[in-house]
Design a protein around this motif. Structure first.
Motif, mmCIF file in Angstrom:
data_model
loop_
_atom_site.group_PDB
_atom_site.id
_atom_site.type_symbol
_atom_site.label_atom_id
_atom_site.label_comp_id
_atom_site.label_asym_id
_atom_site.label_seq_id
_atom_site.Cartn_x
_atom_site.Cartn_y
_atom_site.Cartn_z
ATOM 1 N N PRO A 145 35.940 115.720 30.564
ATOM 2 C CA PRO A 145 35.643 114.297 30.155
ATOM 3 C C PRO A 145 36.023 113.948 29.016
ATOM 4 C CG PRO A 145 33.610 115.806 30.035
ATOM 5 C CD PRO A 145 34.880 116.774 30.327
ATOM 6 N N SER A 146 36.262 112.554 28.980
ATOM 7 C CA SER A 146 37.035 112.140 27.627
ATOM 8 C C SER A 146 35.926 111.027 26.924
ATOM 9 C CB SER A 146 38.122 111.359 28.116
ATOM 10 O OG SER A 146 38.122 110.221 28.753
ATOM 11 N N ILE A 147 36.439 111.054 25.390
ATOM 12 C CA ILE A 147 35.829 110.235 24.712
ATOM 13 C C ILE A 147 37.095 109.358 23.854
ATOM 14 C CG2 ILE A 147 34.952 110.148 22.083
ATOM 15 C CD1 ILE A 147 33.519 112.724 22.399
ATOM 16 N N ALA A 148 36.781 108.012 23.772
ATOM 17 C CA ALA A 148 37.585 107.059 23.360
ATOM 18 C C ALA A 148 36.861 106.640 21.996
ATOM 19 C CB ALA A 148 37.930 105.831 24.228
ATOM 20 N N ILE A 149 37.685 106.775 20.903
ATOM 21 C CA ILE A 149 37.505 106.286 19.459
ATOM 22 C C ILE A 149 38.154 105.048 19.250
ATOM 23 C CG2 ILE A 149 37.072 107.032 16.958
ATOM 24 C CD1 ILE A 149 37.408 109.899 18.047
ATOM 25 N N VAL A 150 37.202 104.059 19.162
ATOM 26 C CA VAL A 150 37.693 102.623 19.141
ATOM 27 C C VAL A 150 37.368 102.018 17.800
ATOM 28 C CG1 VAL A 150 37.557 100.421 20.196
ATOM 29 C CG2 VAL A 150 37.477 102.310 21.589
ATOM 30 N N TYR A 151 38.375 101.715 17.014
ATOM 31 C CA TYR A 151 38.112 101.386 15.347
ATOM 32 C C TYR A 151 38.955 100.223 14.860
ATOM 33 C CZ TYR A 151 42.366 103.970 14.485
ATOM 34 O OH TYR A 151 43.834 104.194 14.316
ATOM 35 N N HIS A 152 38.583 99.835 13.644
ATOM 36 C CA HIS A 152 39.302 98.804 13.011
ATOM 37 C C HIS A 152 39.257 99.203 11.341
ATOM 38 C CE1 HIS A 152 40.534 95.137 10.714
ATOM 39 N NE2 HIS A 152 41.465 95.399 11.397
ATOM 40 N N ALA A 196 38.349 104.468 31.141
ATOM 41 C CA ALA A 196 38.201 105.970 31.713
ATOM 42 C C ALA A 196 37.320 106.908 31.103
ATOM 43 C CB ALA A 196 39.623 106.275 31.965
ATOM 44 N N ALA A 197 37.155 106.537 29.704
ATOM 45 C CA ALA A 197 36.347 107.498 28.953
ATOM 46 C C ALA A 197 34.753 107.585 29.429
ATOM 47 C CB ALA A 197 36.289 106.889 27.513
ATOM 48 N N SER A 198 33.991 108.611 29.188
ATOM 49 C CA SER A 198 32.789 108.807 29.475
ATOM 50 C C SER A 198 31.956 108.379 28.107
ATOM 51 C CB SER A 198 32.474 110.130 29.620
ATOM 52 O OG SER A 198 33.077 110.707 31.043
ATOM 53 N N LEU A 199 32.370 108.396 27.087
ATOM 54 C CA LEU A 199 31.838 108.052 25.815
ATOM 55 C C LEU A 199 32.664 107.270 24.992
ATOM 56 C CD1 LEU A 199 29.606 110.782 23.534
ATOM 57 C CD2 LEU A 199 31.115 108.918 22.529
ATOM 58 N N ILE A 200 32.362 106.292 24.363
ATOM 59 C CA ILE A 200 32.989 105.238 23.414
ATOM 60 C C ILE A 200 32.347 105.263 22.267
ATOM 61 C CG2 ILE A 200 34.142 103.188 23.405
ATOM 62 C CD1 ILE A 200 33.654 102.628 25.971
ATOM 63 N N VAL A 201 33.183 105.790 21.112
ATOM 64 C CA VAL A 201 32.757 105.538 19.953
ATOM 65 C C VAL A 201 33.376 104.240 19.196
ATOM 66 C CG1 VAL A 201 32.331 106.883 17.810
ATOM 67 C CG2 VAL A 201 32.812 108.223 19.715
ATOM 68 N N PHE A 202 32.466 103.401 18.555
ATOM 69 C CA PHE A 202 32.780 102.478 18.056
ATOM 70 C C PHE A 202 32.747 102.425 16.477
ATOM 71 C CE2 PHE A 202 30.664 100.964 22.005
ATOM 72 C CZ PHE A 202 31.806 100.617 22.836
ATOM 73 N N GLY A 203 33.676 102.057 15.742
ATOM 74 C CA GLY A 203 33.581 102.207 14.272
ATOM 75 C C GLY A 203 34.318 101.256 13.600
ATOM 76 N N SER A 204 33.973 100.588 12.393
ATOM 77 C CA SER A 204 34.498 99.518 11.827
ATOM 78 C C SER A 204 34.366 99.742 10.187
ATOM 79 C CB SER A 204 33.928 98.374 12.215
ATOM 80 O OG SER A 204 34.594 97.100 11.418
ATOM 81 N N ALA A 205 35.159 99.161 9.380
ATOM 82 C CA ALA A 205 34.887 98.906 7.967
ATOM 83 C C ALA A 205 33.984 97.659 7.899
ATOM 84 C CB ALA A 205 36.288 98.556 7.293
ATOM 85 N N VAL A 206 33.172 97.980 6.938
ATOM 86 C CA VAL A 206 32.107 96.755 6.690
ATOM 87 C C VAL A 206 32.963 95.716 5.881
ATOM 88 C CG1 VAL A 206 29.995 96.434 5.723
ATOM 89 C CG2 VAL A 206 30.474 98.645 6.586
ATOM 90 N N TYR A 207 32.603 94.404 6.568
ATOM 91 C CA TYR A 207 33.187 93.338 5.581
ATOM 92 C C TYR A 207 31.994 92.202 5.765
ATOM 93 C CZ TYR A 207 38.087 94.072 5.363
ATOM 94 O OH TYR A 207 39.373 94.743 5.057
ATOM 95 N N MET A 208 31.561 92.014 4.609
ATOM 96 C CA MET A 208 30.510 91.068 4.297
ATOM 97 C C MET A 208 29.142 91.525 5.063
ATOM 98 S SD MET A 208 32.178 89.622 2.102
ATOM 99 C CE MET A 208 30.788 88.478 1.785
ATOM 100 N N GLY A 209 29.002 92.816 4.978
ATOM 101 C CA GLY A 209 27.719 93.215 5.880
ATOM 102 C C GLY A 209 27.784 93.118 7.427
ATOM 103 N N SER A 210 28.938 93.111 8.016
ATOM 104 C CA SER A 210 29.110 92.904 9.142
ATOM 105 C C SER A 210 30.502 93.766 9.634
ATOM 106 C CB SER A 210 29.490 91.444 9.644
ATOM 107 O OG SER A 210 29.966 91.596 10.928
ATOM 108 N N VAL A 211 30.578 93.946 10.973
ATOM 109 C CA VAL A 211 31.952 94.522 11.430
ATOM 110 C C VAL A 211 32.968 93.564 10.797
ATOM 111 C CG1 VAL A 211 30.984 96.054 13.274
ATOM 112 C CG2 VAL A 211 31.826 93.325 13.709
ATOM 113 N N THR A 212 34.167 94.028 10.972
ATOM 114 C CA THR A 212 35.526 93.104 10.396
ATOM 115 C C THR A 212 35.550 91.991 11.411
ATOM 116 O OG1 THR A 212 37.140 94.653 11.508
ATOM 117 C CG2 THR A 212 36.580 95.203 9.199
#
Ligand SMILES: Cc1cc2nc3c(=O)[nH]c(=O)nc-3n(C[C@H](O)[C@H](O)[C@H](O)COP(=O)(O)O)c2cc1C
Length: 206
Positions: free
Chosen positions: A18-25, A66-82
């Protein structure tokens, strides 16, 4: 773009893990370094793809789907995702309608300059986004070992992974404790996937 060349979409198709996708900015590289540490922790146990949403392309979307698990990650901009990450979130609306990600696992991480930095608001935003998609949220069940820069989960976050970066190059900050916490988080996500969805090479899980 997929950063882990040995774990791109074609390798997913070739093996049965199974696969993990790490989706980030990440504009300046600190959040990317955290994403890489999560990948390091998960890699080997499951397939791992890294998707930088600033350069997302069709192959990346296929890896995410296709991923079974998606990890979402962001830097914090003004108390929010970018703004860029929010654009990514909004661009998933057709998948929301089609329930493309329903039943997959999800997790999140946030990196900011401040010790708090309102990272909790970002993790809540990412969790709600995953809930909108009908995903199953995986938290961060790691008891803090203390609050020094060598400690694990020094920021005492349980909804997802929190890391903090100073105004230093990404090789020097986030601190070692935060990076090791990210490695632990990646290991935990891989173990969770193998425990609850060991045969979920593609598409929906639970
Ligand atoms: C426009 C802007 C807004 C920011 N807002 C916050 C904030 O609300 N809280 C905080 O702690 N840091 C804030 N920061 C600092 C960033 O969170 C920090 O530099 C970032 O996590 C670095 O990640 P990156 O190197 O992956 O881009 C802000 C930075 C910028 C440029």
């Amino acid at each position: 773009m997929n950063d882990l060349s040995t774990n791109n979409q074609s390798s997913h198709q070739a093996d049965s893990k199974p696969s993990i996708a790490i989706v980030y900015h990440s504009n300046y590289g600190h959040t990317r370094r955290v994403a890489q540490a999560i990948a390091q922790g998960a890699n080997g146990q499951v397939g791992v793809s890294m998707v930088d949403i600033a350069a997302i392309d069709e192959q990346d979307w296929a890896c995410i789907d296709a991923a079974s698990l998606i990890v979402f990650g962001s830097a914090v901009y003004m108390g929010s995702v970018t703004a860029e990450f929010k654009t990514f979130m909004d661009s998933t609306s057709k998948r929301w309608v089609a329930r493309t990600w329903q039943g997959k696992f999800a997790a999140g991480f946030a990196n900011s300059g401040g010790l708090s930095g309102d990272k909790l608001a970002v993790l809540q935003q990412l969790c709600l986004f995953a809930m909108q998609h009908g995903m199953n949220w995986v938290g961060m069940p790691l008891m803090p070992t203390g609050n020094s820069e060598e400690d694990l989960n020094r920021l005492s976050s349980f909804l997802g992974l929190m890391t903090q970066s100073a105004d230093l190059p990404p090789e020097l900050s986030p601190c070692q404790g935060d990076i090791q916490t990210a490695v632990w988080f990646g290991e935990h996500l891989a173990k969770t996937l193998l425990r609850f969805a060991p045969n979920s090479q593609t598409n929906q899980t639970v």
